[in-house]
Design a protein around this motif. Sequence first.
Motif, mmCIF file in Angstrom:
data_model
loop_
_atom_site.group_PDB
_atom_site.id
_atom_site.type_symbol
_atom_site.label_atom_id
_atom_site.label_comp_id
_atom_site.label_asym_id
_atom_site.label_seq_id
_atom_site.Cartn_x
_atom_site.Cartn_y
_atom_site.Cartn_z
ATOM 1 N N ARG A 575 0.741 -1.255 -0.068
ATOM 2 C CA ARG A 575 -0.015 -0.130 0.000
ATOM 3 C C ARG A 575 0.736 1.307 0.043
ATOM 4 O O ARG A 575 0.469 2.238 -0.738
ATOM 5 N N ARG A 576 1.964 1.163 0.729
ATOM 6 C CA ARG A 576 2.950 2.473 0.795
ATOM 7 C C ARG A 576 3.577 2.626 -0.510
ATOM 8 O O ARG A 576 3.832 3.628 -0.826
ATOM 9 N N HIS A 577 3.582 1.565 -1.265
ATOM 10 C CA HIS A 577 4.489 2.029 -2.645
ATOM 11 C C HIS A 577 3.327 1.858 -3.806
ATOM 12 O O HIS A 577 3.723 1.735 -4.778
ATOM 13 N N GLY A 578 2.144 2.233 -3.502
ATOM 14 C CA GLY A 578 0.936 2.632 -4.527
ATOM 15 C C GLY A 578 0.320 1.646 -5.004
ATOM 16 O O GLY A 578 -0.541 1.697 -5.704
ATOM 17 N N TYR A 579 0.460 0.505 -4.492
ATOM 18 C CA TYR A 579 -0.099 -0.926 -4.978
ATOM 19 C C TYR A 579 -1.196 -1.489 -3.797
ATOM 20 O O TYR A 579 -0.961 -1.700 -2.935
ATOM 21 N N LYS A 580 -2.471 -1.532 -4.344
ATOM 22 C CA LYS A 580 -3.383 -1.772 -3.247
ATOM 23 C C LYS A 580 -4.043 -3.192 -3.506
ATOM 24 O O LYS A 580 -4.625 -3.376 -4.673
ATOM 25 N N PRO A 581 -3.560 -4.319 -2.562
ATOM 26 C CA PRO A 581 -3.988 -5.631 -3.013
ATOM 27 C C PRO A 581 -5.472 -5.733 -2.963
ATOM 28 O O PRO A 581 -5.930 -5.401 -1.957
ATOM 29 N N ASP A 582 -6.148 -6.697 -3.813
ATOM 30 C CA ASP A 582 -7.637 -6.585 -3.963
ATOM 31 C C ASP A 582 -7.648 -7.981 -3.471
ATOM 32 O O ASP A 582 -8.013 -9.030 -4.324
ATOM 33 N N ILE A 583 -7.721 -8.308 -2.334
ATOM 34 C CA ILE A 583 -7.821 -9.429 -1.403
ATOM 35 C C ILE A 583 -9.258 -10.189 -2.026
ATOM 36 O O ILE A 583 -9.155 -11.175 -2.351
ATOM 37 N N PHE A 584 -10.379 -9.414 -1.609
ATOM 38 C CA PHE A 584 -11.638 -10.001 -1.706
ATOM 39 C C PHE A 584 -11.808 -10.565 -3.213
ATOM 40 O O PHE A 584 -12.602 -11.464 -3.709
ATOM 41 N N GLY A 585 -11.440 -9.286 -4.163
ATOM 42 C CA GLY A 585 -11.396 -9.654 -5.558
ATOM 43 C C GLY A 585 -10.616 -10.947 -6.058
ATOM 44 O O GLY A 585 -11.149 -11.687 -7.094
ATOM 45 N N ASN A 586 -9.455 -11.246 -5.393
ATOM 46 C CA ASN A 586 -8.612 -12.269 -5.632
ATOM 47 C C ASN A 586 -9.408 -13.746 -5.316
ATOM 48 O O ASN A 586 -9.194 -14.690 -5.933
#
Length: 601
Positions: A575-586
Amino acid sequence: MDDQNKNLILATVLSFVVLMGWFFLFPPQETPQTETPVAEQSDGSTAAVPPGVESPVASQRVDAAAEAVADSARIEIDTPSLTGSISLAGGRIDDLSLRNYRETLDPTSPLVNLLSPVGKPQAYYALYGWAPGGELGFDQVPGATTPWTVESGETLAPGSPVTLAWDNGAGMIFRRTFSVDDKFMFTVTQSVENASDSAQRLAPYGLVARHGEPQTKKFFILHEGVVRMSDGALEEIKYAKMPDLETVGREGAPASVIDVTDRGWIGFTDKYWMTTLIPTQGDAFTSVAKYIPSADIYQTEARLPTVTVEPGQTQEVTTQLFAGAKEWETIRDYQRGGVDRFLDSIDWGWFFFLTKPIFWILHHLHAIIGNMGWSIIVLTFILKVLLFPLAYKSYASMAKMKELQPEMEKIKEKAGDDRMKMQQEMMALYKKEKVNPAAGCLPILMQIPIFFSLYKVIFVTLELRHAPWLGWIRDLSAPDPSSILNLFGLMPWGTPDPASFFAILSLGILPILLGISMWLQQKLNPAPADPTQQMIFAWMPWVFMFMLGNFASGLVLYWITNNTLTFIQQYTIMRRHGYKPDIFGNIKAGFKWRKKKKDAE
């Protein structure tokens, strides 16, 4: 397949292969061994005679030793840590149990028995004596069945020594004084008074003998057998290797003989218990490990130099005997008291440079927290903090790789089938953006030696034996006792024997939580497009769940905690490096992939 997924697959498969090999080579549950028949022949005492001195044949002392010990009077041993007795037949320490340790978790189960006399199954004892030299014969020195008398003392206890005496009828009086501390250390002082009119030569010795090969865990990672220190050099000899030792001595017994200059000890070690002969540090002695085939006896000896006792003189020698539990703190105190490298008697293994500090931290955490389970969790936090710089670089690199994904796809489309051109442009992109595609697998690879080291610590150290955590976890050194097969105790039926193959299906709560934690950790990243990779990632958490299901609860607890902290770390850094993991989407995508696969079939 892009480089990031290659690295993830490589790291995951490598971990899987290593852990599968570990699981099959060193299974966490051992099949109970059938009791080894006891060879009731000799007590092996004559094997302590130094080379070149005549020795009686071992088999000639079969019934005499057992009968003498069975009929002899005894001196009681009563300390806060030990209970047992000393036989006056031979003056041997051959009856010893550990007050603070029981065989099972049941508080009414028998005490752990360490030493037992000749005539009982798996006889195991310590014996002292003098080997004759010069004109002396074996009947003129105390031996295996010598009838000692009590000269002073009634019960051997801390601060209350006991002295035994024997007159050989030829002008020599032998004495043996036993003292003991409040833990597991005996001090044995042997003396000989020469009242004859001629000088006499003889050599003091101590030995520890085991009749028949003892029941052992038979794990490759665990050493049980001879352990000795010889002038700073540690040596371990398994029972199975002792018949193959170099043959020495008139009796033809396979033996390993080392002349120790000034520092050493020798004895037998079990998983949690040990019996060790310790000559005075600074004195020379001969360290002997031998196997006597004719009597099926495994024996360790400390042979001291021959002494000459002039008429009217008295000679004495003092040695120590450790017989008890391998408590780290207790053994450390004895080492600080002068026993050279005594802590190495604990089987730290090949990764000793990791196992020693890991246990040191765990021990001190337990002293503060008072619960070994919570101590393991705090230890995991500490390890994650120490590895954080590496993890940060790794997860930052992974996040950067996600940002570069569109440019990487363009390079692939532009290069087409020209793999060489694609690789060159990819490397140029990595160099320009200062990205290391291999960094993603480093945290996983670093976990492997830590995992093995913690497994070793939990498996071999006494402090984890019967250590509870909470609720149903009453022994962190044993597998989770709950089982999905009876709905974790809600159903009245039992579960498969832990030693059976079907026990792998009897998953407890902790292994299930382990599988879920690994599965959630995977969902930080989208599933790879390649179907083969998708299948590997889909099955991996559940394979590990079954694979580690019968491992020690303490190890599974560590792995769950580590996975949870890794999830939090990776999510935060991405998140700090601009990438937001989409856990529920995955997670949803994973179920869609399974539905598509089923429809295609």
